[in-house]
Design an enzyme around this catalytic site. Structure first.
Site, short mmCIF file in Angstrom:
data_model
loop_
_atom_site.label_atom_id
_atom_site.label_comp_id
_atom_site.label_asym_id
_atom_site.label_seq_id
_atom_site.Cartn_x
_atom_site.Cartn_y
_atom_site.Cartn_z
N SER A 124 0.81 -1.22 0.00
CA SER A 124 0.00 0.00 0.00
C SER A 124 0.84 1.27 0.00
O SER A 124 1.90 1.33 0.64
CB SER A 124 -0.87 -0.01 1.26
N GLU A 126 0.12 3.63 1.74
CA GLU A 126 0.18 4.06 3.15
C GLU A 126 1.57 3.85 3.73
O GLU A 126 1.94 4.45 4.74
CB GLU A 126 -0.83 3.27 3.98
N TYR A 148 -1.69 0.40 10.68
CA TYR A 148 -1.95 -0.27 9.40
C TYR A 148 -0.73 -0.11 8.48
O TYR A 148 -0.24 -1.09 7.90
CB TYR A 148 -3.20 0.33 8.74
P1 NAP Z 1 -11.49 -4.76 1.70
O1 NAP Z 1 -12.63 -4.43 0.79
O2 NAP Z 1 -11.49 -4.21 3.09
O3 NAP Z 1 -11.38 -6.37 1.77
C1 NAP Z 1 -10.59 -7.00 2.75
C2 NAP Z 1 -10.79 -8.51 2.63
O4 NAP Z 1 -9.96 -9.16 3.61
C3 NAP Z 1 -12.22 -9.00 2.88
O5 NAP Z 1 -12.52 -10.03 1.97
C4 NAP Z 1 -12.14 -9.57 4.31
O6 NAP Z 1 -13.07 -10.59 4.55
C5 NAP Z 1 -10.74 -10.16 4.26
N1 NAP Z 1 -10.17 -10.41 5.58
C6 NAP Z 1 -9.96 -9.53 6.58
N2 NAP Z 1 -9.39 -10.12 7.64
C7 NAP Z 1 -9.23 -11.43 7.32
C8 NAP Z 1 -8.72 -12.56 7.99
N3 NAP Z 1 -8.24 -12.48 9.25
N4 NAP Z 1 -8.68 -13.75 7.34
C9 NAP Z 1 -9.16 -13.86 6.08
N5 NAP Z 1 -9.69 -12.82 5.40
C10 NAP Z 1 -9.73 -11.63 6.01
O7 NAP Z 1 -10.10 -4.32 1.04
P2 NAP Z 1 -9.75 -3.91 -0.49
O8 NAP Z 1 -9.99 -2.47 -0.66
O9 NAP Z 1 -10.38 -4.89 -1.39
O10 NAP Z 1 -8.17 -4.10 -0.47
C11 NAP Z 1 -7.58 -5.36 -0.77
C12 NAP Z 1 -6.16 -5.39 -0.20
O11 NAP Z 1 -5.39 -4.35 -0.80
C13 NAP Z 1 -6.05 -5.17 1.30
O12 NAP Z 1 -4.96 -5.94 1.77
C14 NAP Z 1 -5.73 -3.69 1.42
O13 NAP Z 1 -5.06 -3.44 2.65
C15 NAP Z 1 -4.85 -3.51 0.22
N6 NAP Z 1 -4.84 -2.17 -0.39
C16 NAP Z 1 -6.00 -1.56 -0.71
C17 NAP Z 1 -5.97 -0.33 -1.36
C18 NAP Z 1 -7.24 0.39 -1.74
O14 NAP Z 1 -7.19 1.59 -1.99
N7 NAP Z 1 -8.35 -0.31 -1.85
C19 NAP Z 1 -4.73 0.28 -1.65
C20 NAP Z 1 -3.56 -0.40 -1.32
C21 NAP Z 1 -3.62 -1.63 -0.69
P3 NAP Z 1 -14.52 -10.31 5.24
O15 NAP Z 1 -15.45 -10.03 4.09
O16 NAP Z 1 -14.78 -11.59 5.94
O17 NAP Z 1 -14.35 -9.13 6.16
N1 GDD Z 2 -12.48 7.28 5.93
C1 GDD Z 2 -12.60 8.60 6.01
N2 GDD Z 2 -13.76 9.13 6.51
N3 GDD Z 2 -11.58 9.38 5.61
C2 GDD Z 2 -11.72 10.72 5.68
C3 GDD Z 2 -12.90 11.31 6.16
C4 GDD Z 2 -13.97 10.48 6.61
O1 GDD Z 2 -15.02 10.92 7.06
N4 GDD Z 2 -12.75 12.66 6.10
C5 GDD Z 2 -11.54 12.89 5.59
N5 GDD Z 2 -10.91 11.73 5.35
C6 GDD Z 2 -9.54 11.59 4.84
C7 GDD Z 2 -8.64 10.71 5.70
O2 GDD Z 2 -8.16 11.45 6.83
C8 GDD Z 2 -7.57 10.34 4.69
O3 GDD Z 2 -6.58 11.34 4.66
C9 GDD Z 2 -8.30 10.32 3.36
O4 GDD Z 2 -9.57 10.95 3.58
C10 GDD Z 2 -8.52 8.94 2.76
O5 GDD Z 2 -9.10 8.11 3.74
P1 GDD Z 2 -9.66 6.64 3.40
O6 GDD Z 2 -10.60 6.70 2.26
O7 GDD Z 2 -10.13 6.06 4.68
O8 GDD Z 2 -8.38 5.88 2.84
P2 GDD Z 2 -6.85 5.79 3.36
O9 GDD Z 2 -6.02 6.62 2.44
O10 GDD Z 2 -6.75 6.03 4.81
O11 GDD Z 2 -6.55 4.24 3.14
C11 GDD Z 2 -6.97 3.58 1.95
O12 GDD Z 2 -5.95 3.64 0.97
C12 GDD Z 2 -4.73 2.96 1.33
C13 GDD Z 2 -3.75 3.17 0.17
O13 GDD Z 2 -3.09 4.40 0.35
C14 GDD Z 2 -7.31 2.13 2.33
O14 GDD Z 2 -7.91 1.50 1.20
C15 GDD Z 2 -6.06 1.34 2.70
O15 GDD Z 2 -6.41 -0.04 2.89
C16 GDD Z 2 -5.06 1.49 1.56
O16 GDD Z 2 -3.88 0.77 1.84
#
Ligand code: NAP
Ligand code: GDD
Length: 323
Positions: A124, A126, A148
Protein backbone atom coordinates in the site's frame (compact mmCIF):
# COMPACT_ATOMS: atom_id res chain seq x y z
CA UNK A 1 -5.40 -26.92 -18.69
CA UNK A 2 -6.95 -23.87 -17.04
CA UNK A 3 -4.72 -21.94 -14.66
CA UNK A 4 -5.80 -21.95 -11.03
CA UNK A 5 -5.77 -18.92 -8.75
CA UNK A 6 -6.36 -18.65 -5.01
CA UNK A 7 -7.55 -15.25 -3.76
CA UNK A 8 -7.56 -14.35 -0.06
CA UNK A 9 -9.94 -11.46 0.61
CA UNK A 10 -12.23 -12.48 -2.28
CA UNK A 11 -15.25 -10.93 -0.52
CA UNK A 12 -13.58 -7.49 -0.52
CA UNK A 13 -13.61 -4.78 -3.18
CA UNK A 14 -10.45 -5.91 -4.98
CA UNK A 15 -11.05 -9.63 -4.48
CA UNK A 16 -14.40 -9.43 -6.26
CA UNK A 17 -12.99 -7.55 -9.27
CA UNK A 18 -9.94 -9.81 -9.47
CA UNK A 19 -12.14 -12.92 -9.41
CA UNK A 20 -14.19 -11.55 -12.31
CA UNK A 21 -11.04 -10.59 -14.21
CA UNK A 22 -9.51 -14.07 -13.81
CA UNK A 23 -12.76 -15.87 -14.70
CA UNK A 24 -12.87 -13.84 -17.91
CA UNK A 25 -9.38 -15.12 -18.69
CA UNK A 26 -10.40 -18.74 -18.25
CA UNK A 27 -8.94 -19.27 -14.77
CA UNK A 28 -10.34 -21.66 -12.23
CA UNK A 29 -10.85 -19.35 -9.27
CA UNK A 30 -10.69 -20.32 -5.59
CA UNK A 31 -11.47 -17.82 -2.85
CA UNK A 32 -10.65 -18.03 0.81
CA UNK A 33 -13.37 -16.81 3.17
CA UNK A 34 -13.69 -16.76 6.95
CA UNK A 35 -16.72 -17.97 8.82
CA UNK A 36 -19.28 -15.44 9.91
CA UNK A 37 -22.78 -15.72 11.38
CA UNK A 38 -24.04 -13.57 8.50
CA UNK A 39 -22.62 -13.97 5.02
CA UNK A 40 -20.44 -11.29 3.43
CA UNK A 41 -20.85 -12.42 -0.18
CA UNK A 42 -22.62 -9.32 -1.55
CA UNK A 43 -19.76 -8.42 -3.88
CA UNK A 44 -19.38 -11.94 -5.29
CA UNK A 45 -23.01 -13.14 -5.34
CA UNK A 46 -23.17 -12.74 -9.16
CA UNK A 47 -20.21 -15.13 -9.67
CA UNK A 48 -20.66 -17.44 -6.70
CA UNK A 49 -21.60 -20.41 -8.91
CA UNK A 50 -18.41 -20.02 -10.94
CA UNK A 51 -15.89 -19.98 -8.10
CA UNK A 52 -14.92 -22.38 -5.31
CA UNK A 53 -14.89 -21.02 -1.77
CA UNK A 54 -12.53 -22.49 0.81
CA UNK A 55 -12.69 -21.65 4.47
CA UNK A 56 -9.65 -20.10 6.14
CA UNK A 57 -8.34 -17.22 8.19
CA UNK A 58 -5.06 -15.29 8.13
CA UNK A 59 -4.76 -16.02 11.85
CA UNK A 60 -4.69 -19.78 11.28
CA UNK A 61 -1.74 -21.15 9.31
CA UNK A 62 -3.20 -24.65 9.17
CA UNK A 63 -6.27 -23.35 7.33
CA UNK A 64 -4.04 -21.47 4.87
CA UNK A 65 -2.04 -24.60 4.10
CA UNK A 66 -5.26 -26.56 3.63
CA UNK A 67 -6.66 -23.93 1.23
CA UNK A 68 -3.45 -24.09 -0.83
CA UNK A 69 -3.41 -27.90 -0.78
CA UNK A 70 -7.04 -28.09 -1.93
CA UNK A 71 -6.75 -25.45 -4.66
CA UNK A 72 -3.23 -26.31 -5.95
CA UNK A 73 -2.95 -22.74 -7.29
CA UNK A 74 -0.59 -21.49 -9.97
CA UNK A 75 -1.11 -18.00 -8.54
CA UNK A 76 -1.89 -16.80 -5.01
CA UNK A 77 -3.20 -13.26 -4.48
CA UNK A 78 -3.02 -12.16 -0.85
CA UNK A 79 -5.64 -9.41 -0.68
CA UNK A 80 -6.99 -10.18 2.79
CA UNK A 81 -6.18 -7.65 5.50
CA UNK A 82 -7.64 -5.39 8.14
CA UNK A 83 -7.68 -2.57 5.59
CA UNK A 84 -9.32 0.41 7.32
CA UNK A 85 -6.71 2.82 8.68
CA UNK A 86 -8.70 4.26 11.67
CA UNK A 87 -9.47 0.74 12.96
CA UNK A 88 -5.74 0.11 13.11
CA UNK A 89 -5.42 2.58 16.01
CA UNK A 90 -8.38 0.98 17.79
CA UNK A 91 -7.13 -2.59 17.17
CA UNK A 92 -3.37 -2.32 16.58
CA UNK A 93 -2.46 -5.85 17.64
CA UNK A 94 -5.19 -7.49 15.58
CA UNK A 95 -4.18 -5.34 12.60
CA UNK A 96 -0.59 -6.55 12.96
CA UNK A 97 -1.76 -10.18 13.24
CA UNK A 98 -3.85 -9.95 10.04
CA UNK A 99 -2.00 -7.44 7.94
CA UNK A 100 1.63 -8.11 8.94
CA UNK A 101 2.13 -11.59 10.44
CA UNK A 102 -0.68 -13.01 8.28
CA UNK A 103 1.60 -12.50 5.27
CA UNK A 104 4.32 -14.63 6.92
CA UNK A 105 1.78 -17.35 7.66
CA UNK A 106 0.61 -17.44 4.05
CA UNK A 107 4.15 -17.40 2.64
CA UNK A 108 5.14 -20.22 5.01
CA UNK A 109 2.09 -22.24 3.96
CA UNK A 110 2.93 -21.67 0.29
CA UNK A 111 6.57 -22.61 0.86
CA UNK A 112 5.52 -25.87 2.51
CA UNK A 113 2.70 -26.85 0.16
CA UNK A 114 3.15 -25.18 -3.26
CA UNK A 115 6.52 -23.39 -3.49
CA UNK A 116 6.30 -23.07 -7.28
CA UNK A 117 3.12 -20.93 -7.10
CA UNK A 118 3.40 -17.23 -7.93
CA UNK A 119 2.55 -14.90 -5.04
CA UNK A 120 1.09 -11.39 -5.03
CA UNK A 121 1.14 -9.24 -1.87
CA UNK A 122 -1.28 -6.30 -1.61
CA UNK A 123 1.08 -3.59 -0.41
CA UNK A 124 0.00 0.00 0.00
CA UNK A 125 0.94 3.63 -0.58
CA UNK A 126 0.18 4.06 3.15
CA UNK A 127 3.73 2.73 3.63
CA UNK A 128 5.06 6.08 2.31
CA UNK A 129 3.08 7.94 5.02
CA UNK A 130 5.04 11.07 5.83
CA UNK A 131 6.47 11.13 2.34
CA UNK A 132 10.22 11.37 1.92
CA UNK A 133 10.03 12.42 -1.75
CA UNK A 134 7.40 13.32 -4.34
CA UNK A 135 6.23 11.56 -6.42
CA UNK A 136 6.71 8.21 -4.67
CA UNK A 137 8.45 5.38 -6.56
CA UNK A 138 9.55 1.81 -5.73
CA UNK A 139 12.72 3.32 -4.26
CA UNK A 140 11.16 5.96 -2.00
CA UNK A 141 11.90 5.18 1.69
CA UNK A 142 8.89 4.21 3.81
CA UNK A 143 7.66 6.31 6.77
CA UNK A 144 4.31 4.79 7.80
CA UNK A 145 1.94 6.86 9.94
CA UNK A 146 -0.52 4.30 11.30
CA UNK A 147 -0.44 0.78 12.75
CA UNK A 148 -1.95 -0.27 9.40
CA UNK A 149 0.91 1.36 7.47
CA UNK A 150 3.50 -0.19 9.76
CA UNK A 151 1.91 -3.62 9.27
CA UNK A 152 1.96 -3.20 5.49
CA UNK A 153 5.68 -2.35 5.62
CA UNK A 154 6.25 -5.70 7.34
CA UNK A 155 4.10 -7.45 4.70
CA UNK A 156 6.10 -5.81 1.92
CA UNK A 157 9.51 -6.67 3.32
CA UNK A 158 8.63 -10.24 4.27
CA UNK A 159 7.49 -10.76 0.66
CA UNK A 160 10.79 -9.37 -0.64
CA UNK A 161 12.65 -11.43 1.93
CA UNK A 162 10.99 -14.73 0.94
CA UNK A 163 11.81 -13.97 -2.68
CA UNK A 164 15.44 -13.37 -1.78
CA UNK A 165 15.76 -16.12 0.86
CA UNK A 166 13.96 -18.96 -0.88
CA UNK A 167 13.73 -17.91 -4.51
CA UNK A 168 9.91 -17.75 -4.41
CA UNK A 169 8.14 -15.95 -7.23
CA UNK A 170 6.76 -13.26 -4.91
CA UNK A 171 5.73 -9.74 -5.97
CA UNK A 172 4.66 -6.74 -3.93
CA UNK A 173 2.26 -4.32 -5.59
CA UNK A 174 2.44 -0.90 -3.96
CA UNK A 175 -1.02 0.29 -4.88
CA UNK A 176 -2.25 3.81 -4.30
CA UNK A 177 -5.87 4.38 -3.26
CA UNK A 178 -8.38 2.81 -5.61
CA UNK A 179 -12.11 3.06 -5.38
CA UNK A 180 -15.29 1.83 -7.07
CA UNK A 181 -19.00 1.25 -6.70
CA UNK A 182 -18.00 -1.72 -4.49
CA UNK A 183 -15.83 0.30 -2.09
CA UNK A 184 -16.67 -0.11 1.60
CA UNK A 185 -18.95 2.66 2.92
CA UNK A 186 -16.43 3.71 5.59
CA UNK A 187 -13.75 4.86 3.11
CA UNK A 188 -13.93 8.54 2.21
CA UNK A 189 -14.76 8.23 -1.52
CA UNK A 190 -17.74 5.99 -0.97
CA UNK A 191 -18.85 7.81 2.17
CA UNK A 192 -19.00 10.98 0.07
CA UNK A 193 -20.75 9.48 -3.00
CA UNK A 194 -23.24 7.69 -0.74
CA UNK A 195 -23.76 10.91 1.27
CA UNK A 196 -24.32 13.02 -1.86
CA UNK A 197 -26.86 10.46 -3.14
CA UNK A 198 -28.73 10.34 0.17
CA UNK A 199 -28.87 14.13 0.45
CA UNK A 200 -30.02 14.44 -3.17
CA UNK A 201 -32.84 11.96 -2.50
CA UNK A 202 -33.88 13.66 0.75
CA UNK A 203 -32.74 10.75 2.92
CA UNK A 204 -30.14 12.81 4.79
CA UNK A 205 -29.47 16.49 5.36
CA UNK A 206 -25.79 16.60 6.49
CA UNK A 207 -22.53 14.75 5.90
CA UNK A 208 -19.79 14.72 8.59
CA UNK A 209 -16.20 14.37 7.39
CA UNK A 210 -12.69 14.68 8.83
CA UNK A 211 -9.63 16.25 7.20
CA UNK A 212 -10.67 17.91 3.92
CA UNK A 213 -7.08 18.95 3.10
CA UNK A 214 -5.65 15.41 2.82
CA UNK A 215 -4.51 14.57 -0.70
CA UNK A 216 -4.68 11.18 -2.37
CA UNK A 217 -3.84 9.69 -5.75
CA UNK A 218 -7.19 7.97 -6.47
CA UNK A 219 -7.66 5.40 -9.25
CA UNK A 220 -10.36 2.92 -10.31
CA UNK A 221 -10.20 -0.56 -8.72
CA UNK A 222 -10.82 -2.67 -11.89
CA UNK A 223 -7.77 -1.00 -13.49
CA UNK A 224 -5.69 -1.88 -10.42
CA UNK A 225 -6.55 -5.60 -10.26
CA UNK A 226 -5.31 -5.85 -13.87
CA UNK A 227 -1.93 -4.58 -12.63
CA UNK A 228 -1.83 -7.35 -9.99
CA UNK A 229 -2.30 -10.00 -12.65
CA UNK A 230 0.27 -8.42 -14.98
CA UNK A 231 2.89 -8.60 -12.20
CA UNK A 232 2.44 -12.37 -11.93
CA UNK A 233 2.65 -12.86 -15.73
CA UNK A 234 6.04 -11.18 -16.00
CA UNK A 235 9.08 -13.43 -16.37
CA UNK A 236 10.70 -12.24 -13.14
CA UNK A 237 9.15 -11.32 -9.78
CA UNK A 238 9.48 -7.68 -8.74
CA UNK A 239 7.78 -4.80 -6.92
CA UNK A 240 5.73 -2.10 -8.63
CA UNK A 241 4.03 1.19 -7.77
CA UNK A 242 0.51 1.41 -9.25
CA UNK A 243 -0.95 4.92 -9.34
CA UNK A 244 -2.46 7.56 -11.64
CA UNK A 245 0.17 10.26 -10.96
CA UNK A 246 -2.53 12.84 -10.11
CA UNK A 247 -3.35 13.94 -6.56
CA UNK A 248 -6.53 15.64 -5.29
CA UNK A 249 -7.77 16.89 -1.96
CA UNK A 250 -10.71 15.37 -0.13
CA UNK A 251 -12.35 18.78 -0.67
CA UNK A 252 -12.06 18.34 -4.46
CA UNK A 253 -13.52 14.84 -4.19
CA UNK A 254 -16.51 16.22 -2.27
CA UNK A 255 -17.02 19.02 -4.81
CA UNK A 256 -16.99 16.60 -7.78
CA UNK A 257 -19.48 14.21 -6.11
CA UNK A 258 -21.93 16.94 -5.06
CA UNK A 259 -21.66 18.71 -8.43
CA UNK A 260 -22.66 15.45 -10.05
CA UNK A 261 -26.06 15.67 -8.31
CA UNK A 262 -26.32 19.44 -8.84
CA UNK A 263 -25.67 20.46 -5.22
CA UNK A 264 -23.25 22.93 -3.58
CA UNK A 265 -21.33 20.78 -1.07
CA UNK A 266 -20.55 23.72 1.24
CA UNK A 267 -24.21 23.82 2.32
CA UNK A 268 -24.20 20.19 3.53
CA UNK A 269 -20.75 19.16 4.82
CA UNK A 270 -19.58 19.50 8.44
CA UNK A 271 -16.07 18.84 9.72
CA UNK A 272 -16.19 16.57 12.77
CA UNK A 273 -12.98 16.74 14.84
CA UNK A 274 -13.59 13.15 15.99
CA UNK A 275 -12.85 12.03 12.41
CA UNK A 276 -9.39 13.63 12.36
CA UNK A 277 -6.71 10.92 12.67
CA UNK A 278 -4.01 10.83 15.38
CA UNK A 279 -1.37 11.01 12.62
CA UNK A 280 -2.29 11.86 9.04
CA UNK A 281 -0.82 11.00 5.66
CA UNK A 282 -1.04 14.48 4.18
CA UNK A 283 -0.29 13.92 0.51
CA UNK A 284 0.29 10.91 -1.73
CA UNK A 285 1.11 10.91 -5.42
CA UNK A 286 2.65 7.94 -7.19
CA UNK A 287 4.99 7.52 -10.13
CA UNK A 288 3.91 4.32 -11.92
CA UNK A 289 6.38 4.65 -14.78
CA UNK A 290 7.97 1.26 -13.98
CA UNK A 291 4.58 -0.51 -14.22
CA UNK A 292 3.87 1.35 -17.48
CA UNK A 293 7.26 0.50 -18.97
CA UNK A 294 7.70 -3.11 -17.80
CA UNK A 295 4.11 -4.34 -17.58
CA UNK A 296 2.45 -2.10 -20.18
CA UNK A 297 -0.10 -1.09 -17.51
CA UNK A 298 -2.03 2.16 -17.55
CA UNK A 299 -5.21 3.46 -15.91
CA UNK A 300 -8.28 3.82 -18.15
CA UNK A 301 -10.88 5.61 -15.99
CA UNK A 302 -10.50 9.26 -14.95
CA UNK A 303 -11.19 10.51 -11.43
CA UNK A 304 -14.30 12.44 -12.53
CA UNK A 305 -15.69 9.45 -14.43
CA UNK A 306 -15.07 7.17 -11.44
CA UNK A 307 -16.80 9.48 -8.96
CA UNK A 308 -19.68 9.87 -11.44
CA UNK A 309 -20.10 6.07 -11.66
CA UNK A 310 -20.04 5.77 -7.87
CA UNK A 311 -22.65 8.49 -7.32
CA UNK A 312 -24.89 6.98 -10.02
CA UNK A 313 -24.61 3.52 -8.43
CA UNK A 314 -25.53 4.92 -5.00
CA UNK A 315 -28.50 6.84 -6.43
CA UNK A 316 -29.68 3.69 -8.23
CA UNK A 317 -29.30 1.55 -5.12
CA UNK A 318 -31.46 3.88 -2.99
CA UNK A 319 -34.03 4.33 -5.77
CA UNK A 320 -34.25 0.57 -6.28
CA UNK A 321 -34.69 -0.09 -2.57
CA UNK A 322 -37.55 2.41 -2.31
CA UNK A 323 -38.12 4.97 0.44
P1 NAP B 1 -11.49 -4.76 1.70
O1 NAP B 1 -12.63 -4.43 0.79
O2 NAP B 1 -11.49 -4.21 3.09
O3 NAP B 1 -11.38 -6.37 1.77
C1 NAP B 1 -10.59 -7.00 2.75
C2 NAP B 1 -10.79 -8.51 2.63
O4 NAP B 1 -9.96 -9.16 3.61
C3 NAP B 1 -12.22 -9.00 2.88
O5 NAP B 1 -12.52 -10.03 1.97
C4 NAP B 1 -12.14 -9.57 4.31
O6 NAP B 1 -13.07 -10.59 4.55
C5 NAP B 1 -10.74 -10.16 4.26
N1 NAP B 1 -10.17 -10.41 5.58
C6 NAP B 1 -9.96 -9.53 6.58
N2 NAP B 1 -9.39 -10.12 7.64
C7 NAP B 1 -9.23 -11.43 7.32
C8 NAP B 1 -8.72 -12.56 7.99
N3 NAP B 1 -8.24 -12.48 9.25
N4 NAP B 1 -8.68 -13.75 7.34
C9 NAP B 1 -9.16 -13.86 6.08
N5 NAP B 1 -9.69 -12.82 5.40
C10 NAP B 1 -9.73 -11.63 6.01
O7 NAP B 1 -10.10 -4.32 1.04
P2 NAP B 1 -9.75 -3.91 -0.49
O8 NAP B 1 -9.99 -2.47 -0.66
O9 NAP B 1 -10.38 -4.89 -1.39
O10 NAP B 1 -8.17 -4.10 -0.47
C11 NAP B 1 -7.58 -5.36 -0.77
C12 NAP B 1 -6.16 -5.39 -0.20
O11 NAP B 1 -5.39 -4.35 -0.80
C13 NAP B 1 -6.05 -5.17 1.30
O12 NAP B 1 -4.96 -5.94 1.77
C14 NAP B 1 -5.73 -3.69 1.42
O13 NAP B 1 -5.06 -3.44 2.65
C15 NAP B 1 -4.85 -3.51 0.22
N6 NAP B 1 -4.84 -2.17 -0.39
C16 NAP B 1 -6.00 -1.56 -0.71
C17 NAP B 1 -5.97 -0.33 -1.36
C18 NAP B 1 -7.24 0.39 -1.74
O14 NAP B 1 -7.19 1.59 -1.99
N7 NAP B 1 -8.35 -0.31 -1.85
C19 NAP B 1 -4.73 0.28 -1.65
C20 NAP B 1 -3.56 -0.40 -1.32
C21 NAP B 1 -3.62 -1.63 -0.69
P3 NAP B 1 -14.52 -10.31 5.24
O15 NAP B 1 -15.45 -10.03 4.09
O16 NAP B 1 -14.78 -11.59 5.94
O17 NAP B 1 -14.35 -9.13 6.16
N1 GDD C 1 -12.48 7.28 5.93
C1 GDD C 1 -12.60 8.60 6.01
N2 GDD C 1 -13.76 9.13 6.51
N3 GDD C 1 -11.58 9.38 5.61
C2 GDD C 1 -11.72 10.72 5.68
C3 GDD C 1 -12.90 11.31 6.16
C4 GDD C 1 -13.97 10.48 6.61
O1 GDD C 1 -15.02 10.92 7.06
N4 GDD C 1 -12.75 12.66 6.10
C5 GDD C 1 -11.54 12.89 5.59
N5 GDD C 1 -10.91 11.73 5.35
C6 GDD C 1 -9.54 11.59 4.84
C7 GDD C 1 -8.64 10.71 5.70
O2 GDD C 1 -8.16 11.45 6.83
C8 GDD C 1 -7.57 10.34 4.69
O3 GDD C 1 -6.58 11.34 4.66
C9 GDD C 1 -8.30 10.32 3.36
O4 GDD C 1 -9.57 10.95 3.58
C10 GDD C 1 -8.52 8.94 2.76
O5 GDD C 1 -9.10 8.11 3.74
P1 GDD C 1 -9.66 6.64 3.40
O6 GDD C 1 -10.60 6.70 2.26
O7 GDD C 1 -10.13 6.06 4.68
O8 GDD C 1 -8.38 5.88 2.84
P2 GDD C 1 -6.85 5.79 3.36
O9 GDD C 1 -6.02 6.62 2.44
O10 GDD C 1 -6.75 6.03 4.81
O11 GDD C 1 -6.55 4.24 3.14
C11 GDD C 1 -6.97 3.58 1.95
O12 GDD C 1 -5.95 3.64 0.97
C12 GDD C 1 -4.73 2.96 1.33
C13 GDD C 1 -3.75 3.17 0.17
O13 GDD C 1 -3.09 4.40 0.35
C14 GDD C 1 -7.31 2.13 2.33
O14 GDD C 1 -7.91 1.50 1.20
C15 GDD C 1 -6.06 1.34 2.70
O15 GDD C 1 -6.41 -0.04 2.89
C16 GDD C 1 -5.06 1.49 1.56
O16 GDD C 1 -3.88 0.77 1.84
Amino acid sequence: MAKRALITGITGQDGSYLAEFLLNRGYEVFGMTRRSSTNSFDRISHIIDRITLLSGDLLDEHSLATAIRESQPDEIYNLAAQSFVPTSWAQPVLTAEFTAVGVSRLLEAMRAVKPDARFYQASSSEMFGKVQETPQTERTPFYPRSPYGVSKVFGHWITVNYRESYGLFACSGILFNHESERRGLEFVSRKVTDGAARIKLGRATRLALGNLDAQRDWGYAPDYVRAMWLMLQHETPDDYVVATGVTRTVRELVAVAFEHVGLNWEKYVDVDPKLIRPAEVDVLVGDASKARRVLGWQPTVSFEAMIGKMVEADLARYTRNGP
